[in-house]
Design an enzyme around this catalytic site. Structure first.
Site, mmCIF file in Angstrom:
data_model
loop_
_atom_site.group_PDB
_atom_site.id
_atom_site.type_symbol
_atom_site.label_atom_id
_atom_site.label_comp_id
_atom_site.label_asym_id
_atom_site.label_seq_id
_atom_site.Cartn_x
_atom_site.Cartn_y
_atom_site.Cartn_z
ATOM 1 C CG ASP A 1 -6.926 -17.294 1.643
ATOM 2 O OD1 ASP A 1 -6.204 -17.034 2.608
ATOM 3 O OD2 ASP A 1 -6.707 -18.258 0.889
ATOM 4 C CE1 TYR B 1 -4.514 0.942 0.450
ATOM 5 C CE2 TYR B 1 -3.352 2.908 1.148
ATOM 6 C CZ TYR B 1 -4.501 2.299 0.724
ATOM 7 O OH TYR B 1 -5.639 3.026 0.560
ATOM 8 C CG ASP C 1 -7.571 -0.342 1.653
ATOM 9 O OD1 ASP C 1 -8.155 0.635 2.114
ATOM 10 O OD2 ASP C 1 -7.588 -0.648 0.452
ATOM 11 C CE LYS D 1 -2.536 -16.518 0.261
ATOM 12 N NZ LYS D 1 -3.746 -17.353 0.252
#
Ligand code: NAI
Length: 335
Positions: A205, A123, A229, A172
């Site tokens: 996920d 980001y 975000d 992740k």
């Protein structure tokens, strides 16, 4: 009296900022606003999306309330939000998400807080084209031990301070073994210092799915910038949408900037129908931050009451009121 920088912002920003300032004043808030420009409006007025006068004002006051700022997609200037967060090292983005009685949503029992790292990761927008013909581009996600430890510590301290029981670290690391692996390692180490707070980690996920299936299982979530975000918009959707989601950006040096989660809503700007709740709840967090807790509580009481009826809620929440009518209802119930 506390002085705070007020950046009204673009799109619906001026409408919701005016409503918020009016409600704070009516609730007895002792804030002097120093108005400053940023975003697309500042480009038109000063030829600069983040004028030095705005930076100086925030530096002076160490406190800001900010409306949404338009960021051009693809080309154009760099996100002013990202620049502000980095300039003032506002490393912790705190986004409480709570079911509000009366606001239509699929759930009745959501009460969680997302603590999003605010300065690193994909980001931060460190990227470039690989070749002159621009047929490939590359983005660099930097994660540091320093940046990870301080935001994870903030999340644990927040949990302790607010009587929360569990911190879930979202990552992740199965695929991004170095960047996300580092963030996860920092979390596992930090958890040892907080034996009174339960700690778990979860892959992003799976988190997205579990948030939709059983949001009540979450308490404090700490995660990196991009996941934070995305997940915070998802969680806003669990309690009625972007119109009611507040946020605080907190820095180590004491600087704090408060803003709604949503953007400039160009599709409804200038029509007087925007929902100012996200910014009002952000302002309530600002009032807590400067120890005007009674004013913050009065404002929250007014907001809860006004949201409880379709007559006084705004259209995005299935209500019949416009911005001004909603604001008047907040003020009437707060008094
Ligand atoms: P958005 O949040 O502005 O709008 C998404 C949808 O939600 C629209 O249909 C809008 O009408 C609705 N909505 C949002 N806030 C609302 C409110 N208070 N009351 C009623 N309805 C509301 O997101 P979008 O369209 O993706 O972004 C528009 C611009 O905002 C872009 O330039 C983007 O970069 C910027 N943005 C700025 C943010 C900030 O300054 N913190 C955060 C997110 C986006």
């Amino acid at each position: 009296m506390t002085t705070a920088t007020l950046i009204e912002g673009d799109g619906i920003g001026p409408e919701i900022a005016a409503a918020t300032v009016k409600a704070i004043e009516a609730c007895g808030g002792k804030i002097t606003w120093e108005r400053a420009d940023a975003g697309a409006g500042a480009v038109t007025k000063h030829g600069d999306p983040l004028p030095q006068a705005t930076i100086d004002s925030i530096k002076r006051n160490q406190l800001a309330l900010k409306g949404p700022l338009a960021t051009p997609s693809g080309g154009g200037y760099r996100s002013v939000n990202v620049t502000l967060r980095q300039t003032f090292d506002l490393y912790a983005n705190v986004r409480p998400v709570t079911t509000i009685a009366g606001v239509p949503s699929r759930y009745t029992n959501v009460d969680l807080v997302i603590v999003r790292e605010n300065t690193e990761d994909l980001y931060a927008g460190v990227e470039h084209y690989v070749d002159p013909r621009r047929t490939a581009a590359e983005s660099i996600a930097i994660i540091t031990k320093f940046g990870s430890e301080r935001v994870i510590m903030y999340a644990f301290d927040y949990a302790r301070k607010h009587g929360r029981k569990k911190v879930t670290l979202v990552h992740k690391a199965n695929i991004l073994k170095m960047t996300n692996g580092l963030f996860l390692d920092c979390g596992r180490e930090m958890a040892k210092r907080y034996p009174d707070i339960q700690f778990e980690d979860m892959i992003v996920d799976a988190t997205a799915m579990k948030l939709v299936v059983a949001p009540e299982k979450f308490d404090v979530i700490v995660t990196m910038n991009l996941f934070g975000d995305i997940l915070s918009d998802l969680t806003a959707g669990l309690v009625g949408g972007l119109g009611v989601a507040p946020a605080a950006n907190i820095g180590d040096g004491g600087c704090a900037m408060f803003e709604a989660v949503h953007g400039t809503a160009p599709d409804i700007a200038g029509r007087g129908i925007a929902n100012p709740t996200g910014l009002m709840l952000s302002a309530a967090m600002l009032l807590d931050h400067v120890d005007q807790r009674d004013v913050a509580e009065r404002l929250r009481r007014g907001i809860r009451a006004a949201l409880a009826s379709a007559d006084t809620r705004t259209g995005d929440l299935g209500g019949r009121a416009n911005t001004a009518q909603y604001t008047d209802a907040v003020i009437a119930a707060a008094r």
